[in-house]
Design a protein around this motif. Structure first.
Motif, short mmCIF file in Angstrom:
data_model
loop_
_atom_site.label_atom_id
_atom_site.label_comp_id
_atom_site.label_asym_id
_atom_site.label_seq_id
_atom_site.Cartn_x
_atom_site.Cartn_y
_atom_site.Cartn_z
N ILE A 80 0.87 -1.17 0.00
CA ILE A 80 0.00 0.00 0.00
C ILE A 80 0.91 1.22 0.00
CG2 ILE A 80 -1.85 -1.18 1.28
CD1 ILE A 80 -1.13 0.69 3.65
N PRO A 81 0.45 2.35 -0.53
CA PRO A 81 1.31 3.53 -0.55
C PRO A 81 1.56 4.07 0.85
CG PRO A 81 -0.85 4.00 -1.52
CD PRO A 81 -0.84 2.56 -1.17
N VAL A 82 2.76 4.58 1.07
CA VAL A 82 3.12 5.16 2.36
C VAL A 82 2.20 6.35 2.66
CG1 VAL A 82 4.98 6.32 3.63
CG2 VAL A 82 5.49 4.35 2.20
N ASP A 83 1.69 7.00 1.62
CA ASP A 83 0.78 8.14 1.81
C ASP A 83 -0.52 7.74 2.49
OD1 ASP A 83 2.49 10.00 0.70
OD2 ASP A 83 1.77 9.60 -1.33
N ALA A 84 -0.84 6.45 2.55
CA ALA A 84 -2.05 5.98 3.23
C ALA A 84 -1.90 6.09 4.76
CB ALA A 84 -2.36 4.54 2.84
N LEU A 85 -0.67 6.31 5.23
CA LEU A 85 -0.40 6.42 6.67
C LEU A 85 -0.34 7.88 7.07
CD1 LEU A 85 2.51 3.83 6.76
CD2 LEU A 85 0.09 3.41 7.26
N GLU A 86 -0.49 8.15 8.35
CA GLU A 86 -0.30 9.49 8.88
C GLU A 86 1.19 9.65 9.18
OE1 GLU A 86 -1.65 12.12 12.72
OE2 GLU A 86 -2.90 10.43 12.12
N LEU A 87 1.84 10.52 8.44
CA LEU A 87 3.30 10.64 8.50
C LEU A 87 3.72 11.90 9.24
CD1 LEU A 87 4.05 9.79 4.78
CD2 LEU A 87 4.04 8.23 6.73
N ASP A 88 4.80 11.79 9.99
CA ASP A 88 5.45 12.93 10.63
C ASP A 88 6.94 12.82 10.35
OD1 ASP A 88 3.24 14.14 11.94
OD2 ASP A 88 3.35 12.63 13.51
N GLY A 89 7.59 13.94 10.20
CA GLY A 89 9.04 13.94 10.02
C GLY A 89 9.45 13.78 8.58
N ASP A 90 10.62 13.19 8.38
CA ASP A 90 11.26 13.07 7.08
C ASP A 90 10.68 11.90 6.28
OD1 ASP A 90 12.93 13.00 4.89
OD2 ASP A 90 14.78 13.10 6.06
N ARG A 91 9.82 12.19 5.33
CA ARG A 91 9.15 11.18 4.52
C ARG A 91 10.17 10.32 3.76
NH1 ARG A 91 4.83 10.16 0.73
NH2 ARG A 91 5.71 8.47 -0.48
N ARG A 92 11.31 10.89 3.40
CA ARG A 92 12.33 10.14 2.63
C ARG A 92 12.82 8.92 3.38
NH1 ARG A 92 16.58 14.59 1.80
NH2 ARG A 92 15.86 14.96 3.91
N LEU A 93 12.85 8.98 4.71
CA LEU A 93 13.29 7.82 5.50
C LEU A 93 12.31 6.66 5.35
CD1 LEU A 93 14.49 9.63 8.72
CD2 LEU A 93 15.88 8.67 6.88
N LEU A 94 11.03 6.95 5.30
CA LEU A 94 10.04 5.89 5.11
C LEU A 94 10.12 5.33 3.69
CD1 LEU A 94 7.20 7.62 7.08
CD2 LEU A 94 8.58 5.70 7.84
N ASP A 95 10.40 6.19 2.72
CA ASP A 95 10.59 5.72 1.34
C ASP A 95 11.81 4.80 1.26
OD1 ASP A 95 8.38 7.12 0.40
OD2 ASP A 95 9.56 8.88 -0.13
#
Length: 68
Positions: free
Chosen positions: A44-59
């Protein structure tokens, strides 16, 4: 940690027995278990989650190949 529905519990774990500093995280993701588990596998896309901080780390986590 905010309010939760009845029967839901969360705990912060640390090896030292002291609570971790919440500001120490460079990135965090929140969502349901059915969203959090498949996200690192790119199901599923990471954008489906509630993200905080540096998105690049999750990518990077999604792109990481532990076999290499």
């Amino acid at each position: 940690m905010g309010s939760r529905p009845a029967g839901v519990r969360a705990a912060r774990l640390s090896g030292s027995g002291t609570p971790p500093d919440a500001s120490a995280a460079d990135a965090s993701a929140r969502g349901t278990a059915s969203d959090l588990v498949p996200a690192p596998y790119g199901r599923i896309p990471v954008d489906a989650l509630e993200l905080d901080g540096d998105r690049r780390l999750l990518d990077l986590l999604v792109a990481w190949d532990p076999e290499v």
